[in-house]
Design an enzyme around this catalytic site. Structure first.
Site, mmCIF file in Angstrom:
data_model
loop_
_atom_site.group_PDB
_atom_site.id
_atom_site.type_symbol
_atom_site.label_atom_id
_atom_site.label_comp_id
_atom_site.label_asym_id
_atom_site.label_seq_id
_atom_site.Cartn_x
_atom_site.Cartn_y
_atom_site.Cartn_z
ATOM 1 N N SER A 88 0.807 -1.223 0.000
ATOM 2 C CA SER A 88 0.000 0.000 0.000
ATOM 3 C C SER A 88 0.837 1.268 0.000
ATOM 4 C CB SER A 88 -0.943 0.014 1.203
ATOM 5 O OG SER A 88 -0.216 -0.023 2.417
ATOM 6 N N ASP A 374 -2.556 8.848 7.417
ATOM 7 C CA ASP A 374 -3.552 8.058 8.136
ATOM 8 C C ASP A 374 -2.842 7.197 9.175
ATOM 9 O OD1 ASP A 374 -2.414 5.950 6.718
ATOM 10 O OD2 ASP A 374 -4.130 5.625 5.405
ATOM 11 N N HIS A 377 0.189 5.300 6.843
ATOM 12 C CA HIS A 377 0.929 5.786 5.674
ATOM 13 C C HIS A 377 1.374 7.234 5.829
ATOM 14 C CE1 HIS A 377 -1.937 2.639 4.330
ATOM 15 N NE2 HIS A 377 -0.856 2.182 3.722
#
Length: 409
Positions: A88, A374, A377
């Site tokens: 991600s 967040d 990340h």
């Protein structure tokens, strides 16, 4: 060492909410590709295998029209193409149409990009910045691109929740582990050879750069997760050995497919992400997690030194020391222009890390002041900084050379 437990209630609340809401957003294209593992794990928890004769869909969605991070004059590309594999931290939309809890195809993700793309950021990733510094356009995600014209500058195969181990991230349902990402690169090679001249492709691939950033999920969504029981089977040293051994075999597979220039990213200061800060009783980084991850980084760097020395003729590997990069940013955050280091810009609960960015949630307005976007990340501002460090950095950040130097070989 005490077994680290993370909050399953907060994790599952986010997963269920984001899946239900995100399924109604994003692309409406029919989806018949077989590039993702089956959602149900096999007996040992690993995804079901992909057929050897797997073919990409013939239909290609609309061309990607995203702009590159910088808006300067067009530059001559330093390499023919960039192929990227990861999770991600660099996924740009491969999970959008998977049945997966790991998605970012909804606002406020992409709020500073013009809208959500599938990137787990308010705008750009480290890969976007590296590609831009190489003079290349943003890489299209493999899931949306089956047209040679769109592949010619490279492809992004990264998938949120993916790991070095196929079993990693199975609680997110569908994801594309590294071994499957390599299969997708094989599909790309087949398409390029079919539509171009095989000798041309064979000559160009060794000049391309291959970015690989794996391992974070093997810890965050495997080793420290109670459902996996991995800590009961492996010490941190033994688990690092397992990962690096598997990683080496996977990288050799890419080498066998023609890759010669590799960027291998280590794992950053994982114990300092908001999700784990929220688990802390004193609000400080989890040194337990940082010490768990350190052996992986150390063994990965050693493995890269050996591969460079003699094991793979003609190959050039560089190691991005993300651990040192993040240490430097945490230590000197004020001089880099940041002011908030201990919580997410978008999220809920303690340190805004207990429940991460939910659909249509209002994020902080001063996003460039934050290290974290967040619960997991970095912000786009940090990603751009990391990209600069990787491209221009000295041996404390990139070993044995930086990306700019690798591109000239």
């Amino acid at each position: 060492m005490a077994r680290l437990r993370v909050s399953w209630f907060c994790m599952m609340l986010f997963l269920l909410t984001s899946l239900v809401l995100a399924q109604t957003q994003g692309d409406d294209d029919d989806y018949d590709d077989a590039f993702a593992p089956e959602p149900s794990p096999s007996d040992d928890g690993s995804p079901a295998p992909v057929a050897d004769d797997m073919e990409a869909p013939a239909r290609a969605p609309a061309p990607v029209t995203e702009a590159a991070p910088s808006s300067g004059e067009e530059r001559r590309a330093l390499v023919p193409a960039l192929f990227a594999f990861g999770d991600s931290l660099i996924d740009s939309g491969n999970n959008n149409r998977l049945f997966s809890f790991a998605k970012a195809n909804y606002l406020p993700y992409g709020i500073d990009f013009g809208g959500p793309t599938g990137r787990f950021s308010n705008a750009y990733t480290i890969l976007d910045q590296i590609g831009d510094l190489l003079g290349l356009p943003l890489l299209p995600p493999y899931s949306k691109i089956f047209n040679v014209d769109k592949m010619r500058f490279g492809v992004n195969y990264a998938s949120a929740a993916a790991g070095i181990l196929d079993i990693t991230g199975f609680h997110f349902v569908e994801r594309i582990p590294f071994s499957y990402q390599i299969k997708n690169f094989e599909n790309t090679l087949v398409s390029l050879i079919k539509n171009m001249n095989a000798p041309i492709v064979e000559e160009a691939i060794p000049k391309c750069i291959f970015f690989v950033g794996m391992g974070s999920n093997d810890y965050l969504n495997n080793y420290i997760m109670p459902a996996y029981f991995t800590q009961d089977e492996y010490t941190p040293q033994k688990f690092a050995e397992l990962l690096v051994h598997q990683y080496k075999e996977q990288l050799i597979k890419l080498y066998d497919l023609g890759a010669r220039k590799f960027i291998i990213a280590g794992i950053g200061q994982m114990g300092c992400i908001p999700f784990l800060l929220a688990e802390s009783s004193n609000g400080e980084c989890s040194e337990i997690v940082n010490q768990m991850v350190h052996p992986f980084n150390a063994k990965l760097k050693t493995m890269i030194m050996k591969l460079n020395k003699s094991e793979l003729p003609g190959a050039h590997f560089i190691f991005l020391d993300m651990e040192n990069m993040f240490k430097d940013i945490f230590t000197n955050y004020k001089s880099y222009g940041f002011s908030v280091t201990d919580r997410g810009c978008c999220g809920s609960g303690k340190n805004k890390g207990e429940v991460t960015c939910l659909p249509m949630q209002t994020p902080c307005p001063n996003r460039d002041d934050y290290l974290f976007w967040d619960a997991y990340h970095p912000t786009s501002a940090v990603n751009l900084l990391l990209g600069d460090m990787a491209f221009y950095g000295g041996p404390n950040f990139t070993f044995p050379m930086n990306i700019q130097q690798l591109a000239t070989l």
